[in-house]
Design an enzyme around this catalytic site. Sequence first.
Site, PDB file in Angstrom:
ATOM      1  N   ASP A  87       0.910  -1.093  -0.102  1.00  0.00           N
ATOM      2  CA  ASP A  87       0.041  -0.069  -0.134  1.00  0.00           C
ATOM      3  C   ASP A  87       0.805   1.344   0.151  1.00  0.00           C
ATOM      4  O   ASP A  87       0.536   2.459   0.562  1.00  0.00           O
ATOM      5  CB  ASP A  87      -0.995  -0.068   1.289  1.00  0.00           C
ATOM      6  N   GLU A  88       2.012   1.150  -0.631  1.00  0.00           N
ATOM      7  CA  GLU A  88       2.864   2.468  -0.704  1.00  0.00           C
ATOM      8  C   GLU A  88       2.451   3.274  -1.794  1.00  0.00           C
ATOM      9  O   GLU A  88       2.993   4.675  -1.601  1.00  0.00           O
ATOM     10  CB  GLU A  88       4.197   1.883  -0.822  1.00  0.00           C
TER      11      GLU A  88
ATOM     12  N   LYS B 264       1.660   2.124  -5.087  1.00  0.00           N
ATOM     13  CA  LYS B 264       2.247   1.338  -6.464  1.00  0.00           C
ATOM     14  C   LYS B 264       1.347   1.632  -7.741  1.00  0.00           C
ATOM     15  O   LYS B 264       1.680   1.984  -8.671  1.00  0.00           O
ATOM     16  CB  LYS B 264       2.561  -0.131  -6.221  1.00  0.00           C
TER      17      LYS B 264
ATOM     18  N   GLY C 244      -4.532  -4.212  -3.977  1.00  0.00           N
ATOM     19  CA  GLY C 244      -5.515  -3.363  -4.146  1.00  0.00           C
ATOM     20  C   GLY C 244      -4.842  -2.084  -4.413  1.00  0.00           C
ATOM     21  O   GLY C 244      -4.067  -1.542  -3.685  1.00  0.00           O
ATOM     22  N   HIS C 245      -4.761  -1.799  -5.651  1.00  0.00           N
ATOM     23  CA  HIS C 245      -3.900  -0.700  -6.055  1.00  0.00           C
ATOM     24  C   HIS C 245      -4.858   0.495  -6.748  1.00  0.00           C
ATOM     25  O   HIS C 245      -5.818   0.195  -7.772  1.00  0.00           O
ATOM     26  CB  HIS C 245      -3.085  -1.034  -7.479  1.00  0.00           C
TER      27      HIS C 245
ATOM     28  N   ARG D 167       2.398 -29.152  -6.938  1.00  0.00           N
ATOM     29  CA  ARG D 167       2.241 -29.644  -8.221  1.00  0.00           C
ATOM     30  C   ARG D 167       0.808 -29.957  -8.504  1.00  0.00           C
ATOM     31  O   ARG D 167       0.818 -31.130  -9.090  1.00  0.00           O
ATOM     32  CB  ARG D 167       3.181 -30.581  -8.501  1.00  0.00           C
TER      33      ARG D 167
ATOM     34  N   GLN E 138       1.753  -5.902  -3.275  1.00  0.00           N
ATOM     35  CA  GLN E 138       2.325  -6.229  -1.794  1.00  0.00           C
ATOM     36  C   GLN E 138       3.762  -5.425  -1.655  1.00  0.00           C
ATOM     37  O   GLN E 138       4.044  -4.391  -2.348  1.00  0.00           O
ATOM     38  CB  GLN E 138       2.386  -7.563  -1.346  1.00  0.00           C
TER      39      GLN E 138
ATOM     40  N   LYS F  16       2.844  10.106  -0.592  1.00  0.00           N
ATOM     41  CA  LYS F  16       2.148  10.742   0.778  1.00  0.00           C
ATOM     42  C   LYS F  16       2.921  11.645   1.491  1.00  0.00           C
ATOM     43  O   LYS F  16       2.726  11.576   2.607  1.00  0.00           O
ATOM     44  CB  LYS F  16       1.656   9.286   1.278  1.00  0.00           C
TER      45      LYS F  16
ATOM     46  N   ASP G 135       2.508  14.565   1.552  1.00  0.00           N
ATOM     47  CA  ASP G 135       1.527  15.683   2.056  1.00  0.00           C
ATOM     48  C   ASP G 135       0.790  15.359   3.319  1.00  0.00           C
ATOM     49  O   ASP G 135       0.525  16.234   3.940  1.00  0.00           O
ATOM     50  CB  ASP G 135       0.428  15.795   1.017  1.00  0.00           C
TER      51      ASP G 135
END
Length: 424
Positions: free
Chosen positions: A13-14, A16, A40-41, A142, A223, A330, A332
């Site tokens: 959650d950086e 991306k 979740g992008h 497998r 991730q 982020k 800000d």
Amino acid sequence: MNTLAIIGAQWGDEGKGKITDLLGQHADYVVRFQGGNNAGHTIIVGDKKIVLHQIPSGILHEKCISVIAHGVVFEPEAFMAELTMVKENITVTPDRLRISLNATVITTYHKILDANREGQSKVKIGTTGKGIGPAYEDKIARRAIKIKDLFDKDILETKLTHALEEKAYLFEHVYNAEYPSAKDEAARLYEYGQILKEYVCDTFSLIDRATQDGKKVLFEGAQGILLDIDYGSYPYVTSSSTGAAGIYTGAGVTSGVVNEKLGIVKAYITRVGEGPMPTEIAEEIGDRIQKIGHEFGATTGRRRRCGWLDLPILKYAVKASSITSLALTKVDVLSGLEELKVCYAYEIDGKEYDCAYPGLDLSKATPLYKSIPPFTEDFKKDGEYATELNDYIKLIEDAVDIPVGILAYGPERSQIHFRKNYFQ
Ligand code: GDP
Ligand code: IMO
Ligand code: MG
């Protein structure tokens, strides 16, 4: 520069999605190589918020081809819902969205297992509940269903019957869970296979040709390094290789092919799910950062835990993935705070460590902080920042010895400064 990797340098959650979308406008291909719809992008376009889970974040650019490579675990039902949402925003033809015939399929059984293990087991990881771990387990054992299996009902039924030999015992005797028969699950998946067929191809050849032809290829990680199955804070990790190594195995390119690895790092740090987080802020200021930064999971809606920027984690991430530059996002959110701290090292059993090496027990780490002068900045002028913000950026660059090439200061596409050229 023709190839570029986007790698999360913290616990996910950086930002991306935003960075991939922005660089994706200059790319010929954007490739997802690992993970699944646990990701979740978020991309903000005008007043629209688009959250992508399985579809690469280049999809909003008409000339860009989005590729879901073989390292991904793929959930057909969730994919179709996501595709419908994306098509409300932009035209997507099958030649612009390619899925590997060797990607692993997430079945209903995987989702039931994930939900029940999390619900009933004593050791909780705090997974997203999407069946990611169980699907990767079957791949390594497998016995996974691959996308190409979706086109043959008999193969599907045989493989699912085999899968049920063990799983039925778990469902009935360990978890007391309802589950569909192999026949019903095969029929359901076969139907998806018919719809998906036109999107499926050998993405290995596609990417190989693209890199040989000098096309601009962007690899979009999901991730972050600290969630990596080998490099992360095990066992509180996801089940895939989230770092650069995941590109080589998950997309099928060799290390020499990826020119630049852009690490995405939030100006503070967040984590969703369980596991140690040395700089987690217990005081009120943590809640403020959480609120200002709208730190809620884009996949599960869970509240993200917030902490001060952790330089030992960042140093480790840079080493673990040979990251060559950073996008600091982020910033800000920190503007205007009356207090600002950065963790420069940990103390563990009386010893000081400035890098979060995997041998360290993060649950025992006492963070050592440097209090730094807070900043207030409106980000109107690219490169001309308040002295304190310049110092904050310099502190990060000096700690990891690579440049901050991008500064993001808001969720919108325009809220970004490029300090270095990528693809443009
Ligand atoms: P990802 O998983 O790494 O793509 O990140 P997420 O989309 O899960 O979470 C990042 C959140 O921060 C999203 O809501 C973005 O819209 C938002 N965001 C991205 N960059 C910035 C930024 O520089 N400032 C602010 N305030 N929000 C941002
Ligand atoms: P993006 O790509 C943040 C976390 C879960 C849990 C652990 C294992 O948006 O950065 P899983 O369902 O993968 O088995 O869960 O990993 N997790 C994420 N945290 N961002 C993500 O993705 C994540 N994907 C998984 O919260 O702790
Ligand atoms: Mg996310």
